[in-house]
Motif scaffolding. Sequence first.
Motif, PDB file in Angstrom:
ATOM      1  N   LYS A  65      33.708  85.913 -56.603  1.00 31.65           N
ATOM      2  CA  LYS A  65      33.314  87.218 -57.111  1.00 31.65           C
ATOM      3  C   LYS A  65      34.094  87.523 -58.387  1.00 31.65           C
ATOM      4  O   LYS A  65      35.277  87.217 -58.490  1.00 31.65           O
ATOM      5  CB  LYS A  65      33.594  88.289 -56.059  1.00 31.65           C
ATOM      6  CG  LYS A  65      33.175  89.670 -56.483  1.00 31.65           C
ATOM      7  CD  LYS A  65      33.413  90.695 -55.391  1.00 31.65           C
ATOM      8  CE  LYS A  65      33.029  92.064 -55.901  1.00 31.65           C
ATOM      9  NZ  LYS A  65      33.248  93.094 -54.912  1.00 31.65           N
TER      10      LYS A  65
ATOM     11  N   PHE B  19      35.734  90.249 -60.854  1.00 37.22           N
ATOM     12  CA  PHE B  19      36.297  91.588 -60.752  1.00 37.22           C
ATOM     13  C   PHE B  19      36.551  92.152 -62.145  1.00 37.22           C
ATOM     14  O   PHE B  19      37.061  91.454 -63.022  1.00 37.22           O
ATOM     15  CB  PHE B  19      37.616  91.574 -59.975  1.00 37.22           C
ATOM     16  CG  PHE B  19      37.460  91.182 -58.531  1.00 37.22           C
ATOM     17  CD1 PHE B  19      37.172  92.137 -57.568  1.00 37.22           C
ATOM     18  CD2 PHE B  19      37.593  89.859 -58.135  1.00 37.22           C
ATOM     19  CE1 PHE B  19      37.032  91.783 -56.235  1.00 37.22           C
ATOM     20  CE2 PHE B  19      37.445  89.488 -56.812  1.00 37.22           C
ATOM     21  CZ  PHE B  19      37.159  90.453 -55.854  1.00 37.22           C
TER      22      PHE B  19
ATOM     23  N   CYS C 179      48.335  94.035 -50.236  1.00 36.15           N
ATOM     24  CA  CYS C 179      47.699  93.429 -51.405  1.00 36.15           C
ATOM     25  C   CYS C 179      48.341  92.110 -51.807  1.00 36.15           C
ATOM     26  O   CYS C 179      47.833  91.410 -52.679  1.00 36.15           O
ATOM     27  CB  CYS C 179      47.704  94.394 -52.587  1.00 36.15           C
ATOM     28  SG  CYS C 179      49.356  94.794 -53.195  1.00 36.15           S
TER      29      CYS C 179
ATOM     30  N   SER D 110      46.451  87.553 -47.789  1.00 34.85           N
ATOM     31  CA  SER D 110      45.663  87.825 -46.583  1.00 34.85           C
ATOM     32  C   SER D 110      46.540  87.777 -45.335  1.00 34.85           C
ATOM     33  O   SER D 110      46.279  88.469 -44.356  1.00 34.85           O
ATOM     34  CB  SER D 110      44.500  86.848 -46.464  1.00 34.85           C
ATOM     35  OG  SER D 110      44.970  85.525 -46.409  1.00 34.85           O
TER      36      SER D 110
ATOM     37  N   GLU E 133      40.137  96.614 -42.384  1.00 37.56           N
ATOM     38  CA  GLU E 133      39.234  96.155 -43.436  1.00 37.56           C
ATOM     39  C   GLU E 133      40.079  95.398 -44.463  1.00 37.56           C
ATOM     40  O   GLU E 133      40.956  95.963 -45.104  1.00 37.56           O
ATOM     41  CB  GLU E 133      38.536  97.342 -44.092  1.00 37.56           C
ATOM     42  CG  GLU E 133      37.443  96.938 -45.041  1.00 37.56           C
ATOM     43  CD  GLU E 133      36.670  98.139 -45.547  1.00 37.56           C
ATOM     44  OE1 GLU E 133      36.389  98.161 -46.749  1.00 37.56           O
ATOM     45  OE2 GLU E 133      36.364  99.039 -44.744  1.00 37.56           O
ATOM     46  N   LYS E 134      39.839  94.112 -44.589  1.00 33.84           N
ATOM     47  CA  LYS E 134      40.649  93.263 -45.464  1.00 33.84           C
ATOM     48  C   LYS E 134      40.399  93.585 -46.939  1.00 33.84           C
ATOM     49  O   LYS E 134      39.328  94.015 -47.328  1.00 33.84           O
ATOM     50  CB  LYS E 134      40.362  91.787 -45.203  1.00 33.84           C
ATOM     51  CG  LYS E 134      40.712  91.348 -43.786  1.00 33.84           C
ATOM     52  CD  LYS E 134      42.184  91.474 -43.530  1.00 33.84           C
ATOM     53  CE  LYS E 134      42.555  91.028 -42.134  1.00 33.84           C
ATOM     54  NZ  LYS E 134      43.930  91.253 -41.820  1.00 33.84           N
ATOM     55  N   MET E 135      41.415  93.332 -47.753  1.00 31.81           N
ATOM     56  CA  MET E 135      41.330  93.527 -49.194  1.00 31.81           C
ATOM     57  C   MET E 135      40.358  92.486 -49.771  1.00 31.81           C
ATOM     58  O   MET E 135      40.151  91.437 -49.183  1.00 31.81           O
ATOM     59  CB  MET E 135      42.708  93.338 -49.841  1.00 31.81           C
ATOM     60  CG  MET E 135      43.825  94.187 -49.274  1.00 31.81           C
ATOM     61  SD  MET E 135      43.737  95.911 -49.720  1.00 31.81           S
ATOM     62  CE  MET E 135      44.159  95.816 -51.435  1.00 31.81           C
ATOM     63  N   GLU E 136      39.811  92.782 -50.943  1.00 28.48           N
ATOM     64  CA  GLU E 136      38.905  91.837 -51.591  1.00 28.48           C
ATOM     65  C   GLU E 136      39.645  90.848 -52.490  1.00 28.48           C
ATOM     66  O   GLU E 136      39.161  89.754 -52.734  1.00 28.48           O
ATOM     67  CB  GLU E 136      37.884  92.585 -52.443  1.00 28.48           C
ATOM     68  CG  GLU E 136      36.882  93.388 -51.638  1.00 28.48           C
ATOM     69  CD  GLU E 136      35.839  94.008 -52.546  1.00 28.48           C
ATOM     70  OE1 GLU E 136      35.013  93.255 -53.091  1.00 28.48           O
ATOM     71  OE2 GLU E 136      35.891  95.238 -52.721  1.00 28.48           O
ATOM     72  N   LEU E 137      40.807  91.244 -52.984  1.00 23.28           N
ATOM     73  CA  LEU E 137      41.556  90.437 -53.926  1.00 23.28           C
ATOM     74  C   LEU E 137      43.043  90.633 -53.668  1.00 23.28           C
ATOM     75  O   LEU E 137      43.497  91.762 -53.491  1.00 23.28           O
ATOM     76  CB  LEU E 137      41.199  90.874 -55.359  1.00 23.28           C
ATOM     77  CG  LEU E 137      41.808  90.107 -56.515  1.00 23.28           C
ATOM     78  CD1 LEU E 137      41.348  88.646 -56.491  1.00 23.28           C
ATOM     79  CD2 LEU E 137      41.395  90.749 -57.837  1.00 23.28           C
ATOM     80  N   TYR E 138      43.778  89.538 -53.645  1.00 19.56           N
ATOM     81  CA  TYR E 138      45.215  89.588 -53.366  1.00 19.56           C
ATOM     82  C   TYR E 138      46.020  89.109 -54.577  1.00 19.56           C
ATOM     83  O   TYR E 138      45.541  88.311 -55.382  1.00 19.56           O
ATOM     84  CB  TYR E 138      45.559  88.712 -52.158  1.00 19.56           C
ATOM     85  CG  TYR E 138      44.910  89.162 -50.885  1.00 19.56           C
ATOM     86  CD1 TYR E 138      45.439  90.216 -50.154  1.00 19.56           C
ATOM     87  CD2 TYR E 138      43.750  88.551 -50.413  1.00 19.56           C
ATOM     88  CE1 TYR E 138      44.842  90.653 -48.979  1.00 19.56           C
ATOM     89  CE2 TYR E 138      43.149  88.973 -49.239  1.00 19.56           C
ATOM     90  CZ  TYR E 138      43.695  90.025 -48.525  1.00 19.56           C
ATOM     91  OH  TYR E 138      43.104  90.448 -47.371  1.00 19.56           O
TER      92      TYR E 138
END
Length: 77
Positions: free
Chosen positions: A3, A5, A50, A53, A60-65
């Motif tokens: 994805k 960002f 953040c 993972s 609800e997990k973050m989309e980007l770390y």
Amino acid sequence: MAKSFHHSFEVCTCKQVTLGEILFAIKENGANSIEKIGEKTDAGTCCGCCVSSEKDFGEEKMELYLTNILNKFEKEN
């Protein structure tokens, strides 16, 4: 496919730090570790979700770390 960002994407919700701020810290201020990113931006210095993972304890997990950002930047350079 990964994805994409936008630079305004909020990576650290606790400290409201965006991807653009993190990238600036890496590219312009030499923040080449999680600790240095935290020193320059405050990202990852509160709850730590953040960072990676493995440290994300939310339902609800973050989309980007932060680790993903550092790894991608290191691969590109």
